[in-house]
Design a protein around this motif. Structure first.
Motif, mmCIF file in Angstrom:
data_model
loop_
_atom_site.group_PDB
_atom_site.id
_atom_site.type_symbol
_atom_site.label_atom_id
_atom_site.label_comp_id
_atom_site.label_asym_id
_atom_site.label_seq_id
_atom_site.Cartn_x
_atom_site.Cartn_y
_atom_site.Cartn_z
ATOM 1 N N ARG A 22 -8.723 -47.797 8.852
ATOM 2 C CA ARG A 22 -9.543 -48.569 7.917
ATOM 3 C C ARG A 22 -10.711 -47.735 7.469
ATOM 4 N NH1 ARG A 22 -12.407 -52.820 7.766
ATOM 5 N NH2 ARG A 22 -13.312 -52.596 9.840
ATOM 6 N N GLU A 24 -14.308 -47.988 4.823
ATOM 7 C CA GLU A 24 -15.144 -48.881 4.022
ATOM 8 C C GLU A 24 -16.111 -48.076 3.175
ATOM 9 O OE1 GLU A 24 -15.941 -52.456 7.220
ATOM 10 O OE2 GLU A 24 -17.526 -50.989 6.919
ATOM 11 N N PRO A 31 -20.170 -54.112 2.828
ATOM 12 C CA PRO A 31 -19.092 -53.112 2.803
ATOM 13 C C PRO A 31 -17.873 -53.593 2.019
ATOM 14 C CG PRO A 31 -19.214 -54.191 4.958
ATOM 15 C CD PRO A 31 -20.362 -54.723 4.151
ATOM 16 N N ASN A 33 -13.734 -52.762 1.397
ATOM 17 C CA ASN A 33 -12.588 -52.086 2.005
ATOM 18 C C ASN A 33 -12.029 -51.018 1.079
ATOM 19 O OD1 ASN A 33 -12.013 -52.891 4.550
ATOM 20 N ND2 ASN A 33 -10.671 -54.579 3.952
ATOM 21 N N ARG A 74 -17.004 -44.536 4.963
ATOM 22 C CA ARG A 74 -16.822 -44.146 6.362
ATOM 23 C C ARG A 74 -15.542 -44.740 6.917
ATOM 24 N NH1 ARG A 74 -18.361 -47.731 10.735
ATOM 25 N NH2 ARG A 74 -18.461 -49.811 9.851
ATOM 26 N N ALA A 76 -13.795 -46.944 9.357
ATOM 27 C CA ALA A 76 -14.342 -48.130 10.021
ATOM 28 C C ALA A 76 -13.439 -48.646 11.135
ATOM 29 C CB ALA A 76 -14.578 -49.234 8.993
#
Ligand SMILES: Nc1ncnc2c1ncn2[C@@H]1O[C@H](COP(=O)(O)OP(=O)(O)O)[C@@H](O)[C@H]1O
Ligand SMILES: [Mg+2]
Length: 338
Positions: A22, A24, A31, A33, A74, A76
């Motif tokens: 994942r 984000e 945040p 996705n 980043r 996540a």
């Protein structure tokens, strides 16, 4: 007397295992996705093409694996295992060491690889010397050789050039040559041939394919162009709106796409399979902020129904045959009939 049964060989784990990755993007509104539940594996000597329209999250996937995603983006959640080792959360110094040795990336922009102040020759010769026990003369010979193999005309003269003296296409071929010379275990290539003309592209794909087979390099090749995937890949993963929606062996997936998005990509190939005219997928992919819940493709899908508002689960592409790949669509039967 019969021989004692030998212990079953323990299968090697795949070189690269991406699990529920994942990513984000931080925004003032919270945040968003970028990647959601991205999973795939890649073995030694295998070529996986990651395909999808622009904005589907292909580069984000590559940068996440490489530990190169910059804020406000980043990683996540999820896991990236390389040769059994977890890369998510790995110290930057360790990650840099892996990037210099075992994993190489070919970027969309070759200047991410090339040093503007050094000649092409200096850069290639250094790479050869760092990875092979040879002298300078042999390193120069190999530098000319590899430039020739990726279609750089007059390799000897090019060695004396600085990157800015070459065209964009030549710079990209030099960057590809450098990645190949690193002899990494894994190459991640992010649409490096998109700007090149079809003949040069085909030559590079052939050469890359040959080197990967020779050296058992694993290759993750990102492209928005399914015909590139067809030329190069053993397996294909199709990405849409930050998720993989279908994956499987390249030939089977192209011959019998199950997800309506995959079918749409194939139908929009300029060559027009099955003699049909080029049919683009209607509409545009969503932005990060406007991704629909459930199946994100449903607003563009010809067979979507109310069930598509819920997250589609993974299922085998072909009934009862996991090696045929998997698809994330609640309506896969209809796509085949379409
Ligand atoms: N730094 C960023 N800031 C804002 N949006 C971003 C950033 N990086 C990526 N995105 C968005 O994330 C999505 C995935 O992008 P990307 O991975 O570059 O897609 P692809 O490589 O498949 O074209 C896109 O909607 C893109 O606009
Ligand atoms: Mg991209």
């Amino acid at each position: 007397m019969s021989a004692p049964p030998s212990p079953a060989p323990s299968p090697l784990p795949p070189l690269l295992e991406v699990q529920a990755l994942r990513a984000e993007l931080a925004t003032r509104g919270g945040p968003l996705n970028m990647l959601d539940d991205v999973s795939f594996t890649l073995g030694h000597g295998r070529v996986l093409a990651l395909v999808g329209e622009s904005g589907s999250g292909k580069s984000a996937t590559a940068f996440s694996i490489m530990g190169l995603l910059d804020p406000p983006a980043r990683v996540a959640g999820g896991s990236v295992r390389f040769a059994g080792r977890e890369l998510v959360g790995l110290a930057e110094a360790e990650m840099r060491r892996l990037r210099g040795n075992r994993i190489a990336m070919i970027f969309q922009d070759p200047m991410m690889t090339l040093n503007p102040v050094l000649t092409i020759g200096a850069q290639i010769v250094e790479t050869v010397l760092a990875h092979a026990p040879v002298g300078r003369a042999e390193a120069r010979r190999r530098a000319r050789d590899v430039l020739g193999r990726v279609g750089v005309p007059g390799p000897e003269e090019r060695l004396a050039c600085h990157p800015h003296q070459l065209s964009g296409g030549l710079r990209q071929r030099v960057a590809i040559a450098i990645a190949l010379l690193h002899q990494p275990d894994l190459i991640i290539a992010d649409e490096p041939t998109t700007a090149l003309d079809a003949t040069i592209q085909a030559q590079i794909l052939r050469e890359v394919r040959a080197l990967v087979t020779e050296r058992r390099t694993a290759l993750l090749w990102i492209t928005h162009d399914l015909s590139v995937a067809e030329q190069l890949a053993d397996d294909i993963a199709v990405m849409y709106a930050g998720r993989i929606v279908e994956r499987g062996p390249a030939t089977a997936l192209l011959r019998q796409p199950i997800h309506p998005y995959t079918a749409g990509l194939i139908a929009s190939l300029p060559r027009g399979r099955r003699g049909s005219r080029l049919t683009p997928i209607p509409g545009l992919p969503p932005t990060l902020a406007s991704r629909p819940s459930g199946c994100a493709f449903r607003p563009r899908c010809g067979v979507a129904g109310p069930a598509c508002a819920a997250d589609p689960p993974w299922r085998d592409r072909l009934a009862g045959s996991a090696p045929g790949g998997a698809v994330r669509c609640v309506n896969p039967g209809q796509a085949v009939a379409a």
